[in-house]
Design a protein around this motif. Structure first.
Motif, PDB file in Angstrom:
ATOM      1  N   ALA A 120       0.824  -1.209   0.000  1.00  0.00           N
ATOM      2  CA  ALA A 120       0.000   0.000   0.000  1.00  0.00           C
ATOM      3  C   ALA A 120       0.859   1.261   0.000  1.00  0.00           C
ATOM      4  O   ALA A 120       0.385   2.344  -0.366  1.00  0.00           O
ATOM      5  CB  ALA A 120      -0.930  -0.002   1.207  1.00  0.00           C
ATOM      6  N   ASP A 121       2.123   1.127   0.393  1.00  0.00           N
ATOM      7  CA  ASP A 121       3.052   2.266   0.436  1.00  0.00           C
ATOM      8  C   ASP A 121       3.940   2.330  -0.805  1.00  0.00           C
ATOM      9  O   ASP A 121       4.990   2.962  -0.789  1.00  0.00           O
ATOM     10  CB  ASP A 121       3.929   2.178   1.687  1.00  0.00           C
ATOM     11  CG  ASP A 121       3.118   2.241   2.970  1.00  0.00           C
ATOM     12  OD1 ASP A 121       2.121   2.993   2.997  1.00  0.00           O
ATOM     13  OD2 ASP A 121       3.480   1.542   3.935  1.00  0.00           O
ATOM     14  N   GLU A 123       3.923   3.917  -3.575  1.00  0.00           N
ATOM     15  CA  GLU A 123       4.269   5.234  -4.131  1.00  0.00           C
ATOM     16  C   GLU A 123       5.440   5.859  -3.390  1.00  0.00           C
ATOM     17  O   GLU A 123       6.379   6.387  -4.008  1.00  0.00           O
ATOM     18  CB  GLU A 123       3.057   6.154  -4.080  1.00  0.00           C
ATOM     19  CG  GLU A 123       1.921   5.713  -4.998  1.00  0.00           C
ATOM     20  CD  GLU A 123       0.641   6.456  -4.709  1.00  0.00           C
ATOM     21  OE1 GLU A 123       0.309   7.368  -5.484  1.00  0.00           O
ATOM     22  OE2 GLU A 123      -0.027   6.129  -3.700  1.00  0.00           O
ATOM     23  N   ASP A 124       5.403   5.802  -2.067  1.00  0.00           N
ATOM     24  CA  ASP A 124       6.501   6.352  -1.268  1.00  0.00           C
ATOM     25  C   ASP A 124       7.790   5.570  -1.510  1.00  0.00           C
ATOM     26  O   ASP A 124       8.884   6.153  -1.589  1.00  0.00           O
ATOM     27  CB  ASP A 124       6.153   6.320   0.223  1.00  0.00           C
ATOM     28  CG  ASP A 124       5.043   7.299   0.582  1.00  0.00           C
ATOM     29  OD1 ASP A 124       4.857   8.287  -0.158  1.00  0.00           O
ATOM     30  OD2 ASP A 124       4.371   7.080   1.602  1.00  0.00           O
ATOM     31  N   ALA A 153      -6.931  -0.561  -1.179  1.00  0.00           N
ATOM     32  CA  ALA A 153      -5.875   0.438  -1.004  1.00  0.00           C
ATOM     33  C   ALA A 153      -4.663   0.101  -1.872  1.00  0.00           C
ATOM     34  O   ALA A 153      -4.059   0.988  -2.492  1.00  0.00           O
ATOM     35  CB  ALA A 153      -5.466   0.525   0.466  1.00  0.00           C
ATOM     36  N   ASP A 156      -5.592   0.706  -5.630  1.00  0.00           N
ATOM     37  CA  ASP A 156      -5.632   2.138  -5.959  1.00  0.00           C
ATOM     38  C   ASP A 156      -4.218   2.719  -6.051  1.00  0.00           C
ATOM     39  O   ASP A 156      -3.895   3.468  -6.990  1.00  0.00           O
ATOM     40  CB  ASP A 156      -6.434   2.904  -4.909  1.00  0.00           C
ATOM     41  CG  ASP A 156      -7.919   2.571  -4.945  1.00  0.00           C
ATOM     42  OD1 ASP A 156      -8.368   1.934  -5.917  1.00  0.00           O
ATOM     43  OD2 ASP A 156      -8.635   2.940  -3.988  1.00  0.00           O
ATOM     44  N   ALA A 157      -3.370   2.406  -5.069  1.00  0.00           N
ATOM     45  CA  ALA A 157      -1.992   2.922  -5.070  1.00  0.00           C
ATOM     46  C   ALA A 157      -1.217   2.389  -6.269  1.00  0.00           C
ATOM     47  O   ALA A 157      -0.398   3.108  -6.862  1.00  0.00           O
ATOM     48  CB  ALA A 157      -1.292   2.529  -3.768  1.00  0.00           C
ATOM     49  N   THR A 158      -1.492   1.160  -6.637  1.00  0.00           N
ATOM     50  CA  THR A 158      -0.802   0.558  -7.777  1.00  0.00           C
ATOM     51  C   THR A 158      -1.166   1.273  -9.074  1.00  0.00           C
ATOM     52  O   THR A 158      -0.290   1.569  -9.894  1.00  0.00           O
ATOM     53  CB  THR A 158      -1.149  -0.938  -7.893  1.00  0.00           C
ATOM     54  OG1 THR A 158      -0.765  -1.600  -6.675  1.00  0.00           O
ATOM     55  CG2 THR A 158      -0.432  -1.581  -9.064  1.00  0.00           C
ATOM     56  N   ARG A 160      -2.103   4.325  -9.402  1.00  0.00           N
ATOM     57  CA  ARG A 160      -1.493   5.652  -9.402  1.00  0.00           C
ATOM     58  C   ARG A 160      -0.009   5.600  -9.746  1.00  0.00           C
ATOM     59  O   ARG A 160       0.524   6.489 -10.410  1.00  0.00           O
ATOM     60  CB  ARG A 160      -1.682   6.326  -8.041  1.00  0.00           C
ATOM     61  CG  ARG A 160      -3.121   6.740  -7.738  1.00  0.00           C
ATOM     62  CD  ARG A 160      -3.186   7.651  -6.531  1.00  0.00           C
ATOM     63  NE  ARG A 160      -2.689   7.023  -5.311  1.00  0.00           N
ATOM     64  CZ  ARG A 160      -3.443   6.384  -4.434  1.00  0.00           C
ATOM     65  NH1 ARG A 160      -4.769   6.256  -4.651  1.00  0.00           N
ATOM     66  NH2 ARG A 160      -2.920   5.856  -3.345  1.00  0.00           N
ATOM     67  N   VAL A 161       0.690   4.556  -9.294  1.00  0.00           N
ATOM     68  CA  VAL A 161       2.145   4.510  -9.456  1.00  0.00           C
ATOM     69  C   VAL A 161       2.579   4.016 -10.833  1.00  0.00           C
ATOM     70  O   VAL A 161       3.693   4.287 -11.270  1.00  0.00           O
ATOM     71  CB  VAL A 161       2.793   3.645  -8.349  1.00  0.00           C
ATOM     72  CG1 VAL A 161       2.752   2.152  -8.689  1.00  0.00           C
ATOM     73  CG2 VAL A 161       4.221   4.081  -8.077  1.00  0.00           C
TER      74      VAL A 161
END
Length: 213
Positions: A120-121, A123-124, A153, A156-158, A160-161
């Motif tokens: 889930a992190d 992007e960071d 979660a 969605d993060a995937t 975006r990245v």
């Protein structure tokens, strides 16, 4: 370890050490499954048939950053590194410290980075390693058994990245992952591998490029 040190170890630890030596990566994989079956999902690593078909659509000459969730003992890592550009990077993310320690001890490729953390992190994590996006993200995480809210979660993060034109590659034993992917990915290709234990569903979620309908 000397014989006297081995004798002082608890019996259970001695047995675990012997099993690891006998079974190699399979022993480490099985131990990780026993400790956290919800996050591992399968007691047996993916077959070579699954690996070949899953990675088949990747345009390796255009891939600078490949990310994998839940790498286990590196079943996909080595085939990815074999295909990856010399200036590329493979980042793997796993919540299981046992697997991360094993991968860091057994893979010395300078393009390889193993992170103990949550998908889930992503992007960071990607930004922390000098990138603004990933070209491809691969996941074998068991979406059907993840804690409430974690699957959406991660999906969605995937999305975006991943860069436009890139893809989210997922191999699963249930169709739940496709439901999460469909929230963001309009085009999802599907396939099936019978020569896997258990048989495996494959999904490729493609991120639209600017101008796509």
């Amino acid at each position: 370890m000397t014989s006297s040190e081995l004798a002082r170890e608890p019996f259970s630890r001695r047995m675990k050490t012997r099993m690891r030596r006998m079974l190699g990566p399979w022993g480490v994989f099985f131990e990780g499954f026993v400790k956290n079956p919800v996050m591992v999902g399968s007691v047996i690593p993916s077959s070579r048939f699954t690996i070949e078909k899953m990675l088949g659509p990747v345009k390796w000459d255009e891939c600078q950053l490949f990310v994998e969730y839940g790498p286990g003992v590196g079943t996909f890592c080595r085939p990815i590194l074999d295909r990856l550009r010399r200036d590329g990077m493979l980042i793997v993310i796993d919540t299981n410290r046992l697997y991360i320690d094993y991968l860091n001890a057994t893979i010395s490729d300078s393009r390889f980075v193993a992170i103990h953390g949550s998908a889930a992190d992503v992007e960071d994590i990607v930004r922390a390693h000098g990138h603004t996006h990933a070209d491809y993200v691969l996941s074998g995480l068991p979406f059907s058994t993840l804690p409430e809210g974690v699957g959406p979660a991660i999906a969605d993060a995937t999305h975006r990245v991943i860069r436009p034109g890139g893809a989210f590659l997922v191999y699963q034993f249930s169709a739940r992952a496709r439901d999460y992917m469909a929230r963001n990915f309009k085009r999802i290709d599907e396939d099936f591998v019978a020569l896997n234990v258990p048989p495996c569903k494959l999904y490729w979620g493609w991120k639209d490029t600017p101008g796509d309908a």
